[in-house]
Structures are given as C-alpha cells and as structure tokens.
Design a protein around this motif. Structure first.
Motif, PDB file in Angstrom:
ATOM      1  N   LEU A  14      -1.131   6.637   4.992  1.00 47.25           N
ATOM      2  CA  LEU A  14      -2.314   6.689   4.136  1.00 47.25           C
ATOM      3  C   LEU A  14      -2.717   5.292   3.690  1.00 47.25           C
ATOM      4  CD1 LEU A  14      -4.318   8.433   2.428  1.00 47.25           C
ATOM      5  CD2 LEU A  14      -2.626   8.302   0.618  1.00 47.25           C
ATOM      6  N   TYR A  15      -1.749   4.461   3.307  1.00 48.59           N
ATOM      7  CA  TYR A  15      -2.085   3.101   2.876  1.00 48.59           C
ATOM      8  C   TYR A  15      -2.612   2.259   4.038  1.00 48.59           C
ATOM      9  CZ  TYR A  15      -1.794  -1.668   1.319  1.00 48.59           C
ATOM     10  OH  TYR A  15      -2.114  -2.962   1.040  1.00 48.59           O
ATOM     11  N   ALA A  23      -5.256   4.979  -4.631  1.00 48.95           N
ATOM     12  CA  ALA A  23      -5.155   6.302  -4.008  1.00 48.95           C
ATOM     13  C   ALA A  23      -3.766   6.543  -3.434  1.00 48.95           C
ATOM     14  CB  ALA A  23      -6.209   6.451  -2.912  1.00 48.95           C
ATOM     15  N   THR A  24      -3.188   5.522  -2.850  1.00 48.83           N
ATOM     16  CA  THR A  24      -1.838   5.661  -2.293  1.00 48.83           C
ATOM     17  C   THR A  24      -0.811   5.857  -3.398  1.00 48.83           C
ATOM     18  OG1 THR A  24      -2.531   4.193  -0.506  1.00 48.83           O
ATOM     19  CG2 THR A  24      -0.190   4.633  -0.708  1.00 48.83           C
ATOM     20  N   ALA A  25      -0.921   5.086  -4.477  1.00 46.12           N
ATOM     21  CA  ALA A  25       0.009   5.235  -5.600  1.00 46.12           C
ATOM     22  C   ALA A  25      -0.150   6.603  -6.258  1.00 46.12           C
ATOM     23  CB  ALA A  25      -0.219   4.128  -6.622  1.00 46.12           C
ATOM     24  N   ALA A  63       0.569  -5.933  -1.802  1.00 47.36           N
ATOM     25  CA  ALA A  63       0.442  -5.966  -0.345  1.00 47.36           C
ATOM     26  C   ALA A  63      -0.998  -6.261   0.076  1.00 47.36           C
ATOM     27  CB  ALA A  63       0.902  -4.641   0.253  1.00 47.36           C
ATOM     28  N   THR A  64      -1.961  -5.751  -0.670  1.00 46.81           N
ATOM     29  CA  THR A  64      -3.358  -6.051  -0.370  1.00 46.81           C
ATOM     30  C   THR A  64      -3.678  -7.517  -0.678  1.00 46.81           C
ATOM     31  OG1 THR A  64      -3.939  -3.780  -0.917  1.00 46.81           O
ATOM     32  CG2 THR A  64      -5.735  -5.345  -0.831  1.00 46.81           C
ATOM     33  N   TYR A  65      -3.111  -8.032  -1.765  1.00 42.38           N
ATOM     34  CA  TYR A  65      -3.331  -9.420  -2.152  1.00 42.38           C
ATOM     35  C   TYR A  65      -2.723 -10.396  -1.137  1.00 42.38           C
ATOM     36  CZ  TYR A  65      -3.101 -13.689  -4.923  1.00 42.38           C
ATOM     37  OH  TYR A  65      -3.203 -14.976  -5.356  1.00 42.38           O
ATOM     38  N   LEU A  66      -1.596 -10.018  -0.554  1.00 40.91           N
ATOM     39  CA  LEU A  66      -0.910 -10.885   0.413  1.00 40.91           C
ATOM     40  C   LEU A  66      -1.396 -10.655   1.843  1.00 40.91           C
ATOM     41  CD1 LEU A  66       2.716 -10.547  -0.965  1.00 40.91           C
ATOM     42  CD2 LEU A  66       1.174 -12.488  -1.231  1.00 40.91           C
ATOM     43  N   GLU A  67      -2.646 -10.327   1.991  1.00 39.93           N
ATOM     44  CA  GLU A  67      -3.204 -10.033   3.314  1.00 39.93           C
ATOM     45  C   GLU A  67      -3.184 -11.250   4.243  1.00 39.93           C
ATOM     46  OE1 GLU A  67      -7.093  -7.703   5.057  1.00 39.93           O
ATOM     47  OE2 GLU A  67      -6.995  -8.253   2.963  1.00 39.93           O
ATOM     48  N   GLU A  68      -3.288 -12.434   3.697  1.00 41.27           N
ATOM     49  CA  GLU A  68      -3.319 -13.649   4.504  1.00 41.27           C
ATOM     50  C   GLU A  68      -1.950 -13.978   5.111  1.00 41.27           C
ATOM     51  OE1 GLU A  68      -6.040 -16.091   4.551  1.00 41.27           O
ATOM     52  OE2 GLU A  68      -7.342 -14.530   3.757  1.00 41.27           O
ATOM     53  N   SER A  69      -0.889 -13.736   4.362  1.00 44.03           N
ATOM     54  CA  SER A  69       0.455 -14.052   4.832  1.00 44.03           C
ATOM     55  C   SER A  69       1.121 -12.768   5.333  1.00 44.03           C
ATOM     56  CB  SER A  69       1.275 -14.660   3.692  1.00 44.03           C
ATOM     57  OG  SER A  69       2.612 -14.795   4.101  1.00 44.03           O
ATOM     58  N   ILE A  70       1.211 -12.625   6.633  1.00 42.37           N
ATOM     59  CA  ILE A  70       1.725 -11.390   7.224  1.00 42.37           C
ATOM     60  C   ILE A  70       3.205 -11.198   6.910  1.00 42.37           C
ATOM     61  CG2 ILE A  70       2.258 -12.366   9.472  1.00 42.37           C
ATOM     62  CD1 ILE A  70       0.752  -8.943   8.900  1.00 42.37           C
TER      63      ILE A  70
END
Length: 94
Positions: A14-15, A23-25, A63-70
């Motif tokens: 879902l996430y 929504a996931t939380a 996890a959304t905030y760290l989108e740049e660093s995989i």
C-alpha cells in the motif's frame, strides 16, 4: 506467523503504490485495532493504536522525506517492516 508476513507485505505494498504516509499508518493502526479487539477487547486498544499510528506516520513520512537517498530510504523501510512485523506477532506488549 504467515498471517503476520502477509499483513506486513500488504501494508508495504500500500505504501509503495500510494506513497501516502498517513493512509498507510492509519491502515496499520486499524488492522492492529481489529486484531486487538478480537483477541483482548477494547482496553488495550485505547493505548496501543494511537501509538502505532504515530510510529507508522513517522516512519513513512521519514521514508518519503528521504526519497533522494535510496540507501537511507531502504534502511528506514526495513526498520518499518521490522516494527510492523513485531506489532503483528505480539512484540508490542504493555
């Protein structure tokens, strides 16, 4: 144990599909609420479910905030998977 793995993978699916942290939380908290209501009654739900919602919201927002660093995003999602699995197996006990 198998049900815990299925529920953990469905929450992460879902996430990954929606990228929506709230929504996931909320889905994670609702599943825990249903499991606790069936197993123990309403007494534990009043404490555990809001805590799980806030933990889930924090993990998926990070996890959304760290989108740049995989690498950091994968580490965050692995930590989230461990917490979700522990909550289904019974690792969050008061």
């Amino acid at each position: 144990m198998l049900l815990s793995m299925i529920l953990t993978s469905s929450i992460f699916t879902l996430y990954i599909k929606s990228e929506h942290a709230k929504a996931t939380a909320l889905t994670w908290a609702m599943i825990i609420a249903i499991i606790n209501l069936v197993a123990k009654g309403i007494t534990v739900d009043l404490i555990i479910v809001p805590i799980i919602y806030l933990i889930g919201w924090g993990i998926f927002t990070l996890a959304t905030y760290l989108e740049e660093s995989i690498f950091l995003r994968v580490i965050t999602l692995i930590l989230g998977a461990i917490l979700i699995f522990a909550s289904f197996v019974g690792g969050f006990k008061i």
